[in-house]
Design an enzyme around this catalytic site. Structure first.
Site, mmCIF file in Angstrom:
data_model
loop_
_atom_site.group_PDB
_atom_site.id
_atom_site.type_symbol
_atom_site.label_atom_id
_atom_site.label_comp_id
_atom_site.label_asym_id
_atom_site.label_seq_id
_atom_site.Cartn_x
_atom_site.Cartn_y
_atom_site.Cartn_z
ATOM 1 N N ASP A 181 0.809 -1.220 0.000
ATOM 2 C CA ASP A 181 0.000 0.000 0.000
ATOM 3 C C ASP A 181 0.838 1.263 0.000
ATOM 4 O O ASP A 181 0.318 2.351 -0.227
ATOM 5 C CB ASP A 181 -0.854 0.032 1.279
ATOM 6 C CG ASP A 181 -2.123 -0.766 1.147
ATOM 7 O OD1 ASP A 181 -2.580 -0.965 0.010
ATOM 8 O OD2 ASP A 181 -2.646 -1.195 2.180
HETATM 9 C C1 BGC Z 1 0.408 1.200 6.298
HETATM 10 C C2 BGC Z 1 0.082 -0.025 5.493
HETATM 11 C C3 BGC Z 1 -1.398 -0.174 5.365
HETATM 12 C C4 BGC Z 1 -2.015 1.121 4.825
HETATM 13 C C5 BGC Z 1 -3.499 1.071 4.710
HETATM 14 C C6 BGC Z 1 -0.273 2.410 5.717
HETATM 15 O O1 BGC Z 1 -0.025 3.526 6.530
HETATM 16 O O2 BGC Z 1 1.801 1.387 6.311
HETATM 17 O O3 BGC Z 1 0.641 -1.172 6.103
HETATM 18 O O4 BGC Z 1 -1.678 -1.209 4.495
HETATM 19 O O5 BGC Z 1 -1.650 2.205 5.647
HETATM 20 O O6 BGC Z 1 -4.126 1.060 5.915
HETATM 21 C C1 NOJ Z 2 -1.433 -3.849 5.595
HETATM 22 C C2 NOJ Z 2 -2.662 -3.919 4.768
HETATM 23 O O1 NOJ Z 2 -3.734 -4.403 5.545
HETATM 24 C C3 NOJ Z 2 -2.478 -4.802 3.568
HETATM 25 O O2 NOJ Z 2 -3.619 -4.749 2.767
HETATM 26 C C4 NOJ Z 2 -1.247 -4.402 2.804
HETATM 27 O O3 NOJ Z 2 -1.093 -5.298 1.736
HETATM 28 C C5 NOJ Z 2 -0.027 -4.390 3.680
HETATM 29 N N1 NOJ Z 2 -0.262 -3.560 4.808
HETATM 30 C C6 NOJ Z 2 1.227 -3.908 2.949
HETATM 31 O O4 NOJ Z 2 1.175 -2.560 2.682
#
Ligand code: BGC
Ligand code: NOJ
Length: 811
Positions: free
Chosen positions: A483
């Site tokens: 993400d």
């Molecule tokens: C986090 C990710 C997460 C995303 C969506 C980001 O701030 O680092 O791990 O998937 O937010 O919630």
């Molecule tokens: C946490 C999120 O829940 C997931 O959807 C995502 O793939 C990982 N972070 C990596 O960013």
């Protein structure tokens, strides 16, 4: 350093020192009603939706942490104490918290009085039982007062924290015998209320927080408790609570049990009131009646335990390594159920007001859960598919209460649709139920646009084909699985979210990870086409898969590993040409699992590069070198300090991709070494460094670039649970459901002598013994079924209800 130990026979983690490095929590409830409970009885409860139906209040980011929960105070003359140590923090003579499968038992002993509280949600019930037993272990008769406490949340957990100008005027309660009712907003737009009851007469009660605590006291020293005098307060606005006061007399050796019930009730619109202003309580009373005695609690508790016995009987490993057995047989499966239930909504790191149910998250959660309750997995898959958009793309999240796509969060995460193929294939392999493909499922929740589920998979597949970039690789969109790799975002405003802010329109940024994912799940799609008699579609899909393999080999290989992406400007990401972020884990994992370039040694080379550049004592980090400055063209990934989260943390979710990749190569030693490095039970002795629960995975462990490598964050709700379970059970231990048979193909450390697994698959019980006399990692020498030699390593489907012995010799 440890703060407790595993009790494997009871399937519990037993915390013996309440000063854990962070609250160590557990979950109550399996359906609609859930509770989070820490080892000192902190936490909260909600029904169906952690944001919109929060029963009790909880303050995240509080000082001290984890204040507020389901508290008991025992007032014994001048000594006031709590069985869970908090909130009073009177030093206990004995303390113990047992976190088990959907229940927690907290026991404290002080001055010869023992107090043990059992917390659980009876199956199919919208209530938590808090059963408190007090035993007089001393030689003299004792008189104590027990005070309970929960603080009501005014339902919408988000507004509850924010909209004080309204909230402080709306709180309403009713007191009815030993039951305290919370009915804020029931007079107007709500048809639900909560209650907290006890099966004993009251010496007094409180429902107004300030009256109970005293305006300047905290939970640790409520004035009413300290003075031993409940105020009998009735809340009007401000902060409603529920506190019972029960006076107990205990002879030497005598035990008395109180059953408290924290419940939630919905009434039909025409049945809201008994009389004006007085809520209709028949449903609550029936619930209170149901759990009025310790015997009925014991029966409900036994039912819960049997439920878990059943769930955990479907894959039972005996490896000779207690840490591995407890991960595979108990805790990893348990965490899979919790993540399946709650997606990423409510934990001690997710506040329950942020995220709904993630499309990619939940599809992946299915993989670790499907063998437990396949029918629920099926239902979830169809719910997810119903939020898919007609062009095959997906809302990134949906709301659990409405089950509708969340348009505030939007979509365009281009990995999202492909996970639907993965989950559907896993479901069919587990169950053999191809009928799911024919189920009519809406697009964008519009029933008029319903088409067979197969069509959803087809559009998911086509979405990638329709969105290829200049190198024939999939466009990344807003982001792929990572993400934080925001290649079209270019955010300079700290007040906007990387996740939702509008992106530049561009059709350049491409993802090699999605390419690997497309090959892997595209092949599943081809197989599903074939098996459902769609030969033409299968051939066509196969052509796209082949073309993707070719694109990856031509444009996605960097010489020693797979590239990660091309950015908005068409520059390489994850290449030796880059200054930072030269090698990323995701594309190595997915291309290895898909076996892209396997014959030419590319998988081996890529995984050797992973080992060389990304491995560390605490697991595989996400990429290297970590980003040391913010890079506008990469987005959130470079916003984290080096070693944390997506910026080169150990992101435990993707370590199993490499483990599985290693099994593709037959390298069982490495696969298992990676497994062991992040499996929580193996980290128990380092709990002071790791800080989080030694019984569940955390999303992230600080990487080698961080100040304190090995320090974990974000435990419980993470795709790590499902993926590690999938990797260890299906690829390392190698017992894998196929479309029409169970396949056995382990890939284990050479030192192992073997192991046994009992697997219940489609109603058949297989006792599988794997022997490794030649000390190899992989390769089948012979297989027998009920003593008769078999050719091949796929065990045919046998009669449901029957039991069979399978012997597999490696060599
Ligand atoms: C986090 C990710 C997460 C995303 C969506 C980001 O701030 O680092 O791990 O998937 O937010 O919630
Ligand atoms: C946490 C999120 O829940 C997931 O959807 C995502 O793939 C990982 N972070 C990596 O960013």
């Amino acid at each position: 350093m440890k703060f407790g130990h595993f009790d494997d026979a009871a399937r519990e983690y037993v915390i013996t020192n309440p000063r854990t490095p962070y609250p160590w929590i557990n979950y109550l409830g399996n359906d609609d009603f859930f509770g989070l409970i820490s080892h000192t009885a902190g936490g909260y409860a909600f029904c169906k939706d952690a944001r919109f139906r929060r029963l009790t209040r909880y303050r995240y980011n509080n000082v001290p942490w984890d204040d507020g929960g389901r508290y008991f105070y025992i007032q014994d003359g001048d000594c006031v104490w709590s069985p869970g140590w908090k909130p009073v923090r009177t030093e206990l003579d004995e303390y113990r918290c047992r976190h088990g499968m959907s229940y927690t038992i907290i026991r404290g002993v002080k001055n010869g009085i023992e107090a043990e509280a059992l917390f659980f949600v009876p199956l199919g019930t919208w209530a938590e039982v808090h059963q408190l037993t007090l035993t007089n272990r001393s030689q003299v008769a004792r008189a104590v007062r027990v005070f309970s406490l929960v603080e009501w949340c005014l339902w919408n957990a988000h507004d509850d924290l924010n909209n004080l100008q309204r909230n402080l005027s709306i709180g309403e309660v009713e007191i009815d015998g030993s039951a305290i009712y919370h009915k804020t907003e029931y007079r107007e737009r709500r048809n639900h209320y909560a209650f907290y009851a006890v099966n004993a007469p009251l010496a007094g009660f409180d429902t107004d927080r300030d009256a109970f605590l005293g305006p300047y006291n905290g939970f640790d020293s409520p004035a009413a408790v300290m003075e031993g005098t409940p105020r009998n307060s009735e809340a009007h606005g401000w902060s409603p609570i529920a506190s019972h006061c029960v006076a107990l007399h205990l002879q030497p050796g005598e035990a008395k049990t109180l059953v408290f019930l924290l419940g939630y009730v919905e009434n039909a619109d025409d049945q809201k009131w008994d009389r004006p202003g007085v809520i209709h309580k028949a449903n609550a009373r029936a619930l209170i009646e149901r759990f009025a005695t310790p015997a009925s609690v014991a029966a409900a508790f036994q039912e819960l335990r049997s439920f878990w016995d059943g769930l955990l009987s479907r894959y039972v490993l005996d490896s000779g390594d207690a840490r591995l057995d407890r991960m595979v047989n108990v805790w990893n499966q348990y965490q899979c159920m919790v993540t399946f239930n709650l997606s990423r909504s409510a934990s001690y790191f997710e506040t329950g007001i942020g995220r709904g149910v993630g499309f990619r998250d939940s599809n992946q959660d299915v993989i670790g859960f499907v063998h437990q309750v396949p029918a629920r997995a099926r239902q979830r898959i169809l719910e997810l598919a119903a939020t898919q958009l007609p062009d095959g793309s997906a809302y990134h999240q949906y709301q659990p209460l409405t089950k509708r796509g969340n348009s505030d969060i939007g979509g365009d995460f281009n990995d999202d649709p492909l996970w639907l193929i993965f989950s559907t294939a896993a479901y069919i392999k587990e169950t053999g139920d191809f009928s799911i493909l024919d189920e009519q499922v809406p697009f964008d929740n519009d029933e008029r646009a319903a088409r067979p589920h197969f069509e959803h998979l087809k559009r998911a597949f086509s979405h990638t084909v329709d969105n290829l970039g200049p190198h024939g690789l999939p466009l990344i969109g807003r982001a792929d699985w990572n993400d934080c790799l925001n290649l079209n975002c270019f955010s300079t405003d700290p007040n906007e979210s990387f996740q939702t802010t509008s992106n530049r329109a561009g059709r350049t940024a491409e993802s090699v990870m999605i390419a690997g994912q497309f090959v892997l799940y595209g092949r599943e799609f081809v197989e599903l086409c074939r098996r459902s008699g769609r030969e033409q579609e299968a051939l066509e899909a196969q052509r796209h898969v082949d073309a993707m393999v070719a694109s990856v080999l031509e444009h996605g290989w960097d010489g020693e590993w797979f590239l990660r992406a091309y950015d908005f400007f068409g520059n390489k990401v994850g290449s030796k040409e880059n200054e930072e972020g030269r090698i990323f884990i995701e594309s190595q994992g997915f291309c290895a699992m898909a076996g892209i370039g396997l014959g030419e040694g590319k998988v081996e080379q890529a995984l050797d590069s992973v080992n060389r550049w990304l491995d560390s004592d605490v697991g595989l980090v996400l990429h290297q070198p970590a980003f040391t400055r913010y890079r506008l063209e990469y987005g959130e990934i470079s916003s984290y300090p080096p070693g944390y989260k997506e910026n080169a943390g150990v992101f435990c979710h993707n370590n199993p991709w490499i483990m599985i990749g290693e099994t593709v190569l037959g390298r069982g030693d490495r696969a298992f070494e990676y497994y062991r490095k992040i499996a929580p039970a193996y980290l128990e002795d380092r709990s002071d460094v790791h800080r989080l629960e030694p019984y569940v995975y955390a999303q992230m462990v600080a990487g080698r670039d961080a100040a304190r490598p090995g320090e974990a964050k974000n435990s419980w709700l993470t795709g790590t649970a499902a993926w590690n379970y999938y990797a260890i059970t299906q690829f390392i231990l190698g017992i894998r459901p196929g479309y029409d048979a169970l396949e056995v193909n382990p890939c284990i450390p050479r030192t192992w002598n073997g192991f046994t697994v009992t697997r219940i698959f489609r109603g058949v019980t297989y006792h599988i013994e794997v022997r490794n006399p030649r000390h190899v990692s992989k390769g089948i020498r012979r297989v027998s079924l009920d003593g008769d030699p078999m050719s091949g390593n796929t065990i045919p489907m046998l009669d449901p209800g029957s039991e069979h012995r399978v012997m597999v010799e490696l060599g």
